[in-house]
Write a protein that holds these residues in place. Structure first.
Motif, mmCIF file in Angstrom:
data_model
loop_
_atom_site.group_PDB
_atom_site.id
_atom_site.type_symbol
_atom_site.label_atom_id
_atom_site.label_comp_id
_atom_site.label_asym_id
_atom_site.label_seq_id
_atom_site.Cartn_x
_atom_site.Cartn_y
_atom_site.Cartn_z
ATOM 1 N N GLN A 48 -103.870 99.906 38.951
ATOM 2 C CA GLN A 48 -102.479 99.668 39.291
ATOM 3 C C GLN A 48 -102.097 98.507 39.601
ATOM 4 O OE1 GLN A 48 -100.252 102.015 38.394
ATOM 5 N NE2 GLN A 48 -98.610 100.634 39.241
ATOM 6 N N GLN A 49 -102.888 97.760 40.203
ATOM 7 C CA GLN A 49 -102.652 96.190 40.684
ATOM 8 C C GLN A 49 -102.525 95.466 39.627
ATOM 9 O OE1 GLN A 49 -106.068 95.712 43.125
ATOM 10 N NE2 GLN A 49 -104.711 95.284 45.020
ATOM 11 N N TRP A 50 -103.325 95.442 38.383
ATOM 12 C CA TRP A 50 -103.114 94.667 37.283
ATOM 13 C C TRP A 50 -101.827 95.097 36.782
ATOM 14 C CZ3 TRP A 50 -105.712 90.617 36.456
ATOM 15 C CH2 TRP A 50 -107.139 90.241 37.070
ATOM 16 N N VAL A 51 -101.623 96.319 36.493
ATOM 17 C CA VAL A 51 -100.372 96.801 35.759
ATOM 18 C C VAL A 51 -99.050 96.166 36.718
ATOM 19 C CG1 VAL A 51 -99.017 98.706 35.648
ATOM 20 C CG2 VAL A 51 -101.347 98.911 34.916
ATOM 21 N N ALA A 52 -99.022 96.306 38.014
ATOM 22 C CA ALA A 52 -98.091 95.788 38.796
ATOM 23 C C ALA A 52 -97.805 94.207 38.463
ATOM 24 C CB ALA A 52 -98.211 96.181 40.308
ATOM 25 N N ALA A 53 -98.925 93.408 38.495
ATOM 26 C CA ALA A 53 -98.787 92.070 38.445
ATOM 27 C C ALA A 53 -98.015 92.000 36.776
ATOM 28 C CB ALA A 53 -100.095 91.404 38.256
ATOM 29 N N GLY A 54 -98.647 92.503 35.918
ATOM 30 C CA GLY A 54 -98.123 92.576 34.433
ATOM 31 C C GLY A 54 -96.533 92.722 34.140
ATOM 32 N N GLU A 55 -96.388 93.923 35.067
ATOM 33 C CA GLU A 55 -94.970 93.988 35.004
ATOM 34 C C GLU A 55 -93.919 93.190 35.806
ATOM 35 O OE1 GLU A 55 -95.101 98.090 36.945
ATOM 36 O OE2 GLU A 55 -95.407 99.208 35.097
ATOM 37 N N GLU A 56 -94.482 92.648 36.967
ATOM 38 C CA GLU A 56 -93.862 91.526 37.761
ATOM 39 C C GLU A 56 -93.770 90.218 36.665
ATOM 40 O OE1 GLU A 56 -91.768 89.678 40.776
ATOM 41 O OE2 GLU A 56 -92.030 91.648 40.238
ATOM 42 N N LEU A 57 -94.555 89.809 36.056
ATOM 43 C CA LEU A 57 -94.666 88.920 34.998
ATOM 44 C C LEU A 57 -93.431 89.042 34.222
ATOM 45 C CD1 LEU A 57 -98.180 87.955 34.570
ATOM 46 C CD2 LEU A 57 -96.672 86.680 35.616
ATOM 47 N N VAL A 58 -93.404 90.372 33.304
ATOM 48 C CA VAL A 58 -92.442 90.897 32.362
ATOM 49 C C VAL A 58 -91.279 90.707 33.081
ATOM 50 C CG1 VAL A 58 -91.699 92.780 31.102
ATOM 51 C CG2 VAL A 58 -94.208 92.244 30.960
ATOM 52 N N ARG A 59 -90.898 91.332 34.208
ATOM 53 C CA ARG A 59 -89.801 91.288 34.764
ATOM 54 C C ARG A 59 -89.214 89.913 35.144
ATOM 55 N NH1 ARG A 59 -87.113 89.684 39.059
ATOM 56 N NH2 ARG A 59 -89.043 89.175 40.156
ATOM 57 N N ILE A 60 -89.799 88.821 35.263
ATOM 58 C CA ILE A 60 -89.402 87.538 35.446
ATOM 59 C C ILE A 60 -89.279 87.007 34.186
ATOM 60 C CG2 ILE A 60 -90.112 85.308 36.370
ATOM 61 C CD1 ILE A 60 -91.745 86.691 38.553
ATOM 62 N N GLY A 61 -90.255 87.265 33.285
ATOM 63 C CA GLY A 61 -90.007 86.720 31.838
ATOM 64 C C GLY A 61 -88.690 86.940 31.110
ATOM 65 N N ARG A 62 -88.440 88.401 31.369
ATOM 66 C CA ARG A 62 -86.950 88.865 30.862
ATOM 67 C C ARG A 62 -86.011 88.122 31.521
ATOM 68 N NH1 ARG A 62 -89.138 94.984 30.282
ATOM 69 N NH2 ARG A 62 -89.727 94.890 28.189
ATOM 70 N N ALA A 63 -86.020 87.828 32.800
ATOM 71 C CA ALA A 63 -84.859 87.388 33.453
ATOM 72 C C ALA A 63 -84.760 85.848 32.975
ATOM 73 C CB ALA A 63 -85.144 87.266 35.015
ATOM 74 N N ARG A 64 -85.707 85.145 32.726
ATOM 75 C CA ARG A 64 -85.865 84.107 32.340
ATOM 76 C C ARG A 64 -85.366 84.001 30.488
ATOM 77 N NH1 ARG A 64 -89.594 80.366 34.858
ATOM 78 N NH2 ARG A 64 -89.091 80.918 36.880
ATOM 79 N N VAL A 65 -85.502 84.849 29.915
ATOM 80 C CA VAL A 65 -84.855 85.214 28.672
ATOM 81 C C VAL A 65 -83.567 85.496 28.683
ATOM 82 C CG1 VAL A 65 -85.058 86.601 26.568
ATOM 83 C CG2 VAL A 65 -87.100 85.566 27.416
ATOM 84 N N ASP A 66 -83.047 86.025 29.712
ATOM 85 C CA ASP A 66 -81.657 86.379 29.640
ATOM 86 C C ASP A 66 -80.989 85.215 30.228
ATOM 87 O OD1 ASP A 66 -81.809 89.251 29.167
ATOM 88 O OD2 ASP A 66 -81.987 89.789 31.323
ATOM 89 N N GLN A 67 -81.508 84.472 31.060
ATOM 90 C CA GLN A 67 -80.848 83.172 31.407
ATOM 91 C C GLN A 67 -80.724 82.184 30.469
ATOM 92 O OE1 GLN A 67 -83.112 80.843 34.307
ATOM 93 N NE2 GLN A 67 -81.324 80.265 35.307
ATOM 94 N N LEU A 68 -81.702 82.123 29.474
ATOM 95 C CA LEU A 68 -81.800 81.221 28.267
ATOM 96 C C LEU A 68 -80.670 81.672 27.089
ATOM 97 C CD1 LEU A 68 -83.033 78.919 26.708
ATOM 98 C CD2 LEU A 68 -84.655 80.441 26.132
#
Length: 135
Positions: A92-112
């Motif tokens: 669950q810790q690894w999944v949460a870290a991956g999900e946070e990276l995805v969330r930030i990545g999606r925000a960056r893609v939206d901004q771009l």
């Protein structure tokens, strides 16, 4: 099967060399040292003064590499991965870290995407105060 079994290593908790981590993560030995310097991974010195890493260094580097592709800095990746203790088996810790990276990545893609849309309309060239192109 463990990650170490899958990679073909006979490992104790902190027995991977820089070269083994580099090969398994698909990076150079210098990149491993770079990720260590920026806190993405942590190594320890053995009695022969060689750097040794736990097997999870491979996962940490692969996550950081993926995060870099969408514009996250190494510090951002290191901060997210810092909450996972070395050799954590808590999926669950690894999944949460991956999900946070995805969330930030999606925000960056939206901004771009918003920036690309603005460029496509050329609206940014208009002087909004007078409705005329800026000089």
């Amino acid at each position: 099967m463990t990650i170490a079994d899958h990679l073909g290593f006979e490992v104790s908790p902190a027995s991977l060399s820089v070269g083994q981590v580099a090969a398994a993560a698909g990076v150079t030995a210098n990149a491993v040292r770079f990720y260590e310097r920026y806190g993405v991974i942590t190594g320890h010195r053995n009695s022969g003064n060689a750097r040794r890493f736990t097997v999870d260094a491979i996962c940490r580097i692969k996550l950081a590499l993926a995060a870099q592709r969408v514009g996250l800095t190494l510090k951002e990746s290191a901060d997210i991965l810092a909450g996972i203790p070395p050799l954590s088996r808590d999926l669950q810790q690894w999944v949460a870290a991956g999900e946070e990276l995805v969330r930030i990545g999606r925000a960056r893609v939206d901004q771009l995407q918003a920036t690309v849309n603005e460029l496509a309309t050329l609206d940014f060239l208009q002087d909004t105060r007078q409705g005329r192109p800026q000089a």
